[in-house]
Write a protein that holds these residues in place. Structure first.
Motif, PDB file in Angstrom:
ATOM      1  N   LEU A   1     -13.429  24.751 -15.534  1.00 41.66           N
ATOM      2  CA  LEU A   1     -13.460  24.354 -16.098  1.00 41.66           C
ATOM      3  C   LEU A   1     -12.016  23.207 -16.314  1.00 41.66           C
ATOM      4  CD1 LEU A   1     -14.602  24.411 -19.801  1.00 41.66           C
ATOM      5  CD2 LEU A   1     -15.935  23.023 -18.263  1.00 41.66           C
ATOM      6  N   ARG A   2     -12.125  22.008 -16.292  1.00 40.75           N
ATOM      7  CA  ARG A   2     -10.896  20.965 -16.162  1.00 40.75           C
ATOM      8  C   ARG A   2     -10.824  20.874 -14.428  1.00 40.75           C
ATOM      9  NH1 ARG A   2      -5.924  21.647 -18.636  1.00 40.75           N
ATOM     10  NH2 ARG A   2      -6.975  24.126 -18.901  1.00 40.75           N
TER      11      ARG A   2
ATOM     12  N   THR B   1     -13.208  23.184 -23.734  1.00 46.38           N
ATOM     13  CA  THR B   1     -11.310  22.561 -23.794  1.00 46.38           C
ATOM     14  C   THR B   1     -11.388  21.723 -24.782  1.00 46.38           C
ATOM     15  OG1 THR B   1     -13.003  20.960 -22.146  1.00 46.38           O
ATOM     16  CG2 THR B   1     -11.963  22.207 -21.287  1.00 46.38           C
TER      17      THR B   1
ATOM     18  N   GLU C   1      -6.593  19.767 -23.724  1.00 49.55           N
ATOM     19  CA  GLU C   1      -7.072  19.453 -21.893  1.00 49.55           C
ATOM     20  C   GLU C   1      -7.507  18.807 -21.467  1.00 49.55           C
ATOM     21  OE1 GLU C   1      -6.920  24.092 -22.787  1.00 49.55           O
ATOM     22  OE2 GLU C   1      -8.469  23.035 -23.395  1.00 49.55           O
ATOM     23  N   ARG C   2      -8.487  18.083 -22.793  1.00 48.74           N
ATOM     24  CA  ARG C   2      -9.194  17.012 -21.511  1.00 48.74           C
ATOM     25  C   ARG C   2      -8.382  15.667 -21.164  1.00 48.74           C
ATOM     26  NH1 ARG C   2     -13.268  19.154 -25.563  1.00 48.74           N
ATOM     27  NH2 ARG C   2     -12.862  17.944 -26.609  1.00 48.74           N
TER      28      ARG C   2
ATOM     29  N   THR D   1      -6.040  16.834 -17.945  1.00 44.44           N
ATOM     30  CA  THR D   1      -6.703  16.544 -17.328  1.00 44.44           C
ATOM     31  C   THR D   1      -7.446  14.850 -16.483  1.00 44.44           C
ATOM     32  OG1 THR D   1      -7.658  18.072 -18.013  1.00 44.44           O
ATOM     33  CG2 THR D   1      -8.663  17.340 -15.976  1.00 44.44           C
TER      34      THR D   1
END
Ligand code: HPA
Length: 235
Positions: A101-102, A213, A217-218, A221
């Motif tokens: 993820l990310r 996430t 965090e999103r 990124t």
């Protein structure tokens, strides 16, 4: 000289366009990263903007979802507005075992089940839509300089978001890193119309796994991806 989908005047777009799927992402990119921004398209709320990044003219235009929608905007940008470079900045579902993820992915090529690509050739031809190598090379080195550990490889551009008939595991076994719905169309049209094309993607979900996430965090990124795209655009 508006088109059916874009109300901009000739010259309103820069030579280089960042292309998210989501119109609100286009607005966010323009407002957050560009200076002297003007909105150049609002037809169907498929927003487009032009501004400057570090003194260079850059545009952002949303594509909508899927190859048919993306094809409309890329065709008109390249043929009517003279756009030379289109960098997709999107999200994808992670498929390869080491994709997390990310992660940020660079699509060197894009396998697809798209009827748009198949019907372009027919006669059993399975065209291999590829990124522009100059952009790919630049984006890879920009990412490394920024300390972003990008992965480079094949992205499956699916015609259907919901498709329980497709063997996604087999695609992953053959090296596909992730899936979205646009890259193969962008690369096909780049080859046909002569603009440089690259897809940079963040992994927003995992096809074979769980995971969540946070919005912070999103955002981090996403901002990493946009910076890679903008630095590549002006390199
Ligand atoms: N499938 C297709 N498109 C996507 C996905 C997905 O899982 N995630 C983000 N775009």
């Amino acid at each position: 000289m508006a088109t059916p989908h874009i109300e901009a005047e000739p010259g309103d777009y820069a030579d280089v366009v960042l292309m998210p799927g989501d119109p609100l992402r286009a607005k966010y990119i323009a407002e957050t990263f560009l200076e002297d921004v003007v909105q150049v398209n609002g037809v169907r709320n498929c927003l487009g903007f032009t501004g400057t990044y570090k003194g260079h003219r850059v545009s952002v235009q949303a594509s909508g979802m899927g190859i048919p929608s993306l094809s409309i905007y890329t065709n008109e940008l390249a043929t009517i507005y003279g756009v030379k470079t289109i960098i997709r900045v999107g999200s994808c579902g992670g498929m390869a075992p080491d994709v997390k993820l990310r992660d940020v992915l660079l699509a060197s090529g894009s396998t697809t089940d798209s009827a748009v690509v198949t019907n372009t050739f027919g006669h059993g031809v399975h065209y291999a839509p590829l990124a522009n190598f100059e952009l790919l090379d630049t984006a890879y080195h920009v990412a490394k300089e920024q300390g972003v550990d990008v992965k480079v490889g094949d992205i499956f551009a699916a015609d259907r978001f919901y498709n329980d008939e497709l063997d996604m595991k087999k695609l992953a076994d053959y090296g596909v890193l992730g899936t979205e719905m646009e890259s193969a169309g962008l690369y096909l049209l780049g080859a046909k119309l002569g603009f440089r094309a690259l897809s940079i993607l963040t992994v927003s979900d995992l096809i074979f796994g769980e995971g969540k996430t946070t919005s912070e965090e999103r955002e981090k990124t996403f901002n990493d991806m946009i910076t890679i795209a903008l630095e590549t655009a002006i390199a």
